[in-house]
Design an enzyme around this catalytic site. Structure first.
Site, PDB file in Angstrom:
ATOM      1  N   GLU A 171       2.299  13.375  48.286  1.00 42.56           N
ATOM      2  CA  GLU A 171       3.503  12.636  47.876  1.00 42.56           C
ATOM      3  C   GLU A 171       4.745  13.223  48.562  1.00 42.56           C
ATOM      4  OE1 GLU A 171       4.175   9.917  45.750  1.00 42.56           O
ATOM      5  OE2 GLU A 171       6.199  10.231  46.532  1.00 42.56           O
ATOM      6  N   THR A 207       6.232  20.099  52.823  1.00 44.99           N
ATOM      7  CA  THR A 207       6.655  20.585  51.496  1.00 44.99           C
ATOM      8  C   THR A 207       7.962  21.365  51.593  1.00 44.99           C
ATOM      9  OG1 THR A 207       4.341  20.746  50.891  1.00 44.99           O
ATOM     10  CG2 THR A 207       5.896  21.965  49.511  1.00 44.99           C
ATOM     11  N   THR A 209      -0.673  27.107  54.917  1.00 45.67           N
ATOM     12  CA  THR A 209      -1.434  26.134  55.706  1.00 45.67           C
ATOM     13  C   THR A 209      -2.442  26.889  56.566  1.00 45.67           C
ATOM     14  OG1 THR A 209      -1.424  24.598  57.579  1.00 45.67           O
ATOM     15  CG2 THR A 209       0.445  26.050  57.437  1.00 45.67           C
ATOM     16  N   ASP A 229      -3.163  25.866  59.333  1.00 50.65           N
ATOM     17  CA  ASP A 229      -2.721  25.623  60.716  1.00 50.65           C
ATOM     18  C   ASP A 229      -1.775  26.700  61.253  1.00 50.65           C
ATOM     19  OD1 ASP A 229      -4.188  23.331  60.640  1.00 50.65           O
ATOM     20  OD2 ASP A 229      -2.495  21.995  60.308  1.00 50.65           O
ATOM     21  N   MET A 234      -9.489  22.434  63.448  1.00 52.30           N
ATOM     22  CA  MET A 234      -8.272  21.765  62.981  1.00 52.30           C
ATOM     23  C   MET A 234      -7.035  22.262  63.716  1.00 52.30           C
ATOM     24  SD  MET A 234      -8.543  21.001  58.930  1.00 52.30           S
ATOM     25  CE  MET A 234      -9.328  19.484  58.383  1.00 52.30           C
TER      26      MET A 234
HETATM   27  O1  F6P Z   1      -3.943  21.484  56.280  1.00 52.78           O
HETATM   28  C1  F6P Z   1      -3.627  21.093  57.592  1.00 52.78           C
HETATM   29  C2  F6P Z   1      -4.662  20.153  58.066  1.00 52.78           C
HETATM   30  O2  F6P Z   1      -5.828  20.805  57.799  1.00 52.78           O
HETATM   31  C3  F6P Z   1      -4.654  19.708  59.503  1.00 52.78           C
HETATM   32  O3  F6P Z   1      -5.108  20.606  60.458  1.00 52.78           O
HETATM   33  C4  F6P Z   1      -5.505  18.485  59.405  1.00 52.78           C
HETATM   34  O4  F6P Z   1      -5.439  17.669  60.491  1.00 52.78           O
HETATM   35  C5  F6P Z   1      -4.966  17.872  58.187  1.00 52.78           C
HETATM   36  O5  F6P Z   1      -4.594  18.949  57.350  1.00 52.78           O
HETATM   37  C6  F6P Z   1      -5.881  16.897  57.535  1.00 52.78           C
HETATM   38  O6  F6P Z   1      -5.726  16.858  56.170  1.00 52.78           O
HETATM   39  P1  F6P Z   1      -5.836  15.557  55.256  1.00 52.78           P
HETATM   40  O7  F6P Z   1      -6.999  14.782  55.711  1.00 52.78           O
HETATM   41  O8  F6P Z   1      -5.977  16.132  53.901  1.00 52.78           O
HETATM   42  O9  F6P Z   1      -4.557  14.809  55.434  1.00 52.78           O
END
Ligand code: F6P
Length: 336
Positions: A73, A111, A131, A133, A175
């Site tokens: 959200e 966020t 995160t 990432d 990711m």
């Molecule tokens: O948390 C970051 C992350 O893992 C990204 O690397 C990834 O692409 C994305 O979230 C995907 O998350 P969601 O499918 O929950 O939007």
């Protein structure tokens, strides 16, 4: 004081350790009241929450995910696009009705951006970056990243042995939509031969030539680590595109593996547990000192904080002069 905690955006290992770090420090050290808001900002709009007391914070240190739940959200989306302030106003009203003195927002870039806007509306907010990432601006590292790198590295280790048995090229997709931190760190730790990051343009002719060259030098198997965010000329998964080109160009049997959400699930590493605990404790210290509108961060081996407005809207990307890249290149690893 009474504080609320929420987790927002994609989950990652270490959020529960943060909730515990904030909550236990607040209750046991500062005598504060704590509530946990469910499903990120959505829960704040719906007044969906639970009281967090000391017993409810026990046994969650090593737990993956978030006991509070999360959502993507973005309450300011409509306001920024169409000037509709409804959702932020509901949040402000609920914050006041709940009697909160501060809101702790655990989340990634999106966020922290929301946290900054809430702070500008007059809410007392403290951000905690999270995160897998590792791309939040202003902090050297985010919790979740170490765990994700461990998982991806173990996967690459496993791919090595099967690649070697079958004399195959293995492409592994990790990711990282905008930032290639996981690909860089897991690729290097896993001994990948080619590492492709969103930040560095690549040339498939060079990639194929590097793999063929290894084959000519008696190395019939190769590992290619690819970040999910690399650009491709066709609309397909990056690892599909890369492996198809490698197989058709080199004639070497090629397979690909997408690690996906396995990198985000499960228990945090000991490093992430401790990092999350330290960040959580520091966030509570900021609240006790009434230093609001800030995000806790890591600088070297120290925890500190910085203004949310300095973080909002920025991304921390891998730069081509990163030490690991420079060292990798000196050892013949191809980055594009
Ligand atoms: O948390 C970051 C992350 O893992 C990204 O690397 C990834 O692409 C994305 O979230 C995907 O998350 P969601 O499918 O929950 O939007």
């Amino acid at each position: 004081m009474k504080i609320g905690i929420l987790s927002s955006g994609g989950d990652c290992p270490g959020i529960n350790a943060t909730i515990r770090g904030v909550g236990k420090t607040a209750i046991m050290h500062y005598g504060m009241e704590v509530i946990g808001i469910h499903s990120g900002f959505k829960g704040l709009m719906e007044k969906d929450f639970q009281v967090l007391d000391e017993p409810s914070l026990s046994g969650i240190l090593n737990l993956g995910g978030t006991i509070l739940g999360t959502s993507r959200e973005k309450p300011f989306r409509k306001m920024l696009a169409k000037g509709d302030p409804e959702k932020p106003q509901v949040i402000k009203q609920n914050y006041e009705e709940l009697g909160l003195d501060c809101l702790v927002c655990i989340g990634g870039n999106g966020t922290q951006k929301t946290a900054n806007l809430l702070s500008k509306m007059g809410l007392n907010v403290v951000g905690v970056p999270k995160t897998i990432d590792n791309d939040v601006w202003g902090t050297d590292i985010t919790f979740g990243f170490d765990t994700a790198v461990n998982i991806a590295t173990e996967a690459i280790d496993r791919l090595h042995s099967t690649a070697s048995s079958h004399k195959r090229v293995m492409v592994v997709e990790v990711m990282g939509h905008h930032a290639g931190w996981i690909a860089l760190y897991a690729g290097m730790a896993g001994g990948a031969d080619v590492i492709l990051l969103p930040e560095i343009p690549y040339d498939m002719d060079r990639v194929c030539e590097a793999i063929q060259d290894r084959s000519r030098r008696g190395k019939p198997c190769s590992i290619v680590a690819v970040a999910e965010g690399i650009e491709t000329p066709v609309k397909s998964r990056p690892s599909d595109y890369v492996s198809e080109i490698i197989e058709s160009t080199t004639g070497l049997e090629t397979r690909n593996t997408v690690l996906g959400y396995t990198q985000r699930g499960g228990n945090p590493s000991p490093f992430d547990r401790n990092l999350a605990t330290r960040l959580g404790g520091y966030a509570t210290e900021l609240i006790a000192k009434k230093q609001f509108g800030r995000m806790v961060c890591v600088k070297g081996d120290k925890i500190s904080s910085m203004p949310l407005e300095d973080v909002a809207g920025k991304l921390k990307l891998v730069t081509p002069d990163h030490e690991l890249i420079k060292q990798g290149k000196r050892m013949g690893i191809l980055f594009g």
